[in-house]
Scaffold this active site. Structure first.
Site, PDB file in Angstrom:
ATOM      1  N   PRO A   1      40.762 -19.152  26.765  1.00  0.00           N
ATOM      2  CG  PRO A   1      42.315 -19.645  25.062  1.00  0.00           C
ATOM      3  CD  PRO A   1      41.019 -18.941  25.332  1.00  0.00           C
ATOM      4  CB  VAL A   2      42.931 -20.237  32.100  1.00  0.00           C
ATOM      5  CG1 VAL A   2      43.697 -19.732  33.326  1.00  0.00           C
ATOM      6  CG2 VAL A   2      41.438 -20.148  32.353  1.00  0.00           C
ATOM      7  N   GLY A   3      45.427 -18.263  31.071  1.00  0.00           N
ATOM      8  CA  GLY A   3      46.901 -18.153  31.109  1.00  0.00           C
ATOM      9  C   GLY A   3      47.545 -18.256  29.745  1.00  0.00           C
TER      10      GLY A   3
ATOM     11  N   GLY B   1      47.506 -15.484  27.302  1.00  0.00           N
ATOM     12  CA  GLY B   1      47.754 -14.200  26.647  1.00  0.00           C
ATOM     13  C   GLY B   1      46.544 -13.613  25.959  1.00  0.00           C
TER      14      GLY B   1
ATOM     15  N   GLY C   1      43.900 -12.580  27.677  1.00  0.00           N
ATOM     16  CA  GLY C   1      43.259 -11.637  28.596  1.00  0.00           C
ATOM     17  C   GLY C   1      42.219 -12.278  29.500  1.00  0.00           C
ATOM     18  CB  SER C   2      41.707 -15.727  30.810  1.00  0.00           C
ATOM     19  OG  SER C   2      42.973 -15.915  31.390  1.00  0.00           O
ATOM     20  CB  SER C   3      43.857 -12.569  34.601  1.00  0.00           C
ATOM     21  OG  SER C   3      44.714 -11.794  33.814  1.00  0.00           O
TER      22      SER C   3
ATOM     23  CG  ASP D   1      45.853  -7.437  29.078  1.00  0.00           C
ATOM     24  OD1 ASP D   1      46.465  -6.743  28.247  1.00  0.00           O
ATOM     25  OD2 ASP D   1      46.156  -8.615  29.335  1.00  0.00           O
TER      26      ASP D   1
END
Ligand code: MEV
Length: 303
Positions: free
Chosen positions: A87-89, A91, A93-95, A138
């Site tokens: 899931p984006v944004g 927590g 670690g998607s980025s 991350d």
């Protein structure tokens, strides 16, 4: 065509404290971002967020990777397709995962010979550039996989209990939350520094518990760590509802994972309790994801 993937991560202990050089334990989880790349006439980036060229609004991390890869090779045209379980944004670690998986895929496609250590470092620099503040945790864990204690970057024993993530489905900004903690620390250093130092002690004690696979004690320390994160202002009613739903339905322990504010909680759970914990998280208004720790960091999936 090349496809590389990289995992998301959860913090057993130590988010926010790690920003100040304190200890943290972080674990890669079996939710992956896959990045497929092939040579093209122009630059095209495609994800659930849309189809763009270099675009610092819609695809900031991938765009920054393409620009930085110019230090290693000349990229005239490439097509990049992103598909993610993370899931984006939130927590998880998607980025970091999309950043290091994109570096790895372009590294393979253009044969740049960048090492894993260098990928993690470059990934961190890109996160810094875009977020303004980020620890190297991350990007390191997403690159290397496994359970890692920071700042030593030492790999610990594999975790073999179930991991249940509870998503509040509320976005939060890591940059903003890190800035809020910094402000609080500036105002009350005598109070906040000891809190961060206790979080660090939890991580140090946690190292031996991970080695001993003592998930009941890890859960107990996760609960304490959650209370300390609450005390520095990064919890919310939604996060705490999911934490208590998980604990009350039999998790070893549960806490915020990542920056907080919104995003996700993580619970360590015995196999026998996993369905009950996931059900309780959903009933409390969250979305549960049942997952496992993974030893696999960046993987070249096909070429
Ligand atoms: C975010 O996933 C974790 C924080 O500690 C920030 C960081 O380490 O970069 C809040």
């Amino acid at each position: 065509m090349i496809t590389c993937s990289a995992p998301g991560k959860i913090y057993l202990f130590g988010e926010h404290a790690v920003v100040y050089g304190e200890s943290a334990i972080c674990c890669a989880v079996d939710l992956r971002t896959r990045v497929q790349v092939e040579i093209d006439d122009t630059i095209n980036i495609e994800s659930v967020l849309g189809k763009t060229g270099i675009d610092s609004e819609i695809h900031p991390y991938v765009s920054a990777v393409i620009e930085r890869m110019g230090e290693f090779t000349s990229i005239k045209g490439v097509s990049i397709k992103i598909d993610s379980d993370i899931p984006v944004g939130s927590g998880i670690g998607s980025s970091a995962a999309v950043t290091v998986a994109t570096i790895a895929a372009l590294n393979t496609l253009f044969n740049c010979k960048i090492t894993l250590e260098e990928i993690a470092k470059l990934g961190h620099e890109i996160e810094m550039q875009i977020q303004g503040a980020a620890s190297p945790t991350d990007t390191y864990v997403s690159t290397m996989g496994g359970v890692v204690i920071i700042p030593q970057k030492k790999k610990l024993e594999h975790i073999d209990c179930k991991i249940v993530i509870g998503n509040t489905n509320m976005l939060s900004s890591t940059k903003e939350l890190v800035a809020n903690v910094a402000k609080l620390r500036d105002s009350y250093p005598q109070i906040i520094d000891p809190v961060l130092s206790v979080i660090s002690s939890i991580s140090k004690i946690g190292e031996e518990l991970v080695t001993n696979r003592d998930y009941a004690s890890i859960g107990y320390l996760m609960n304490i760590n959650h209370g300390l994160l609450d005390s520095v202002g990064v919890s919310s009613i939604e996060l705490s509802s999911l934490v208590y739903a998980a604990r009350n339905s039999g998790a070893f322990g549960a806490k915020i994972t990542g920056a907080g504010g919104g995003g996700c909680i993580v619970a360590f759970v015995d196999r026998m309790q996993v369905d009950g914990v996931a059900y309780a998280i959903n009933a409390a208004g969250g979305s549960s994801i049942i997952t496992n720790a993974t030893e696999h960091g960046i993987m070249v999936e096909s070429n």
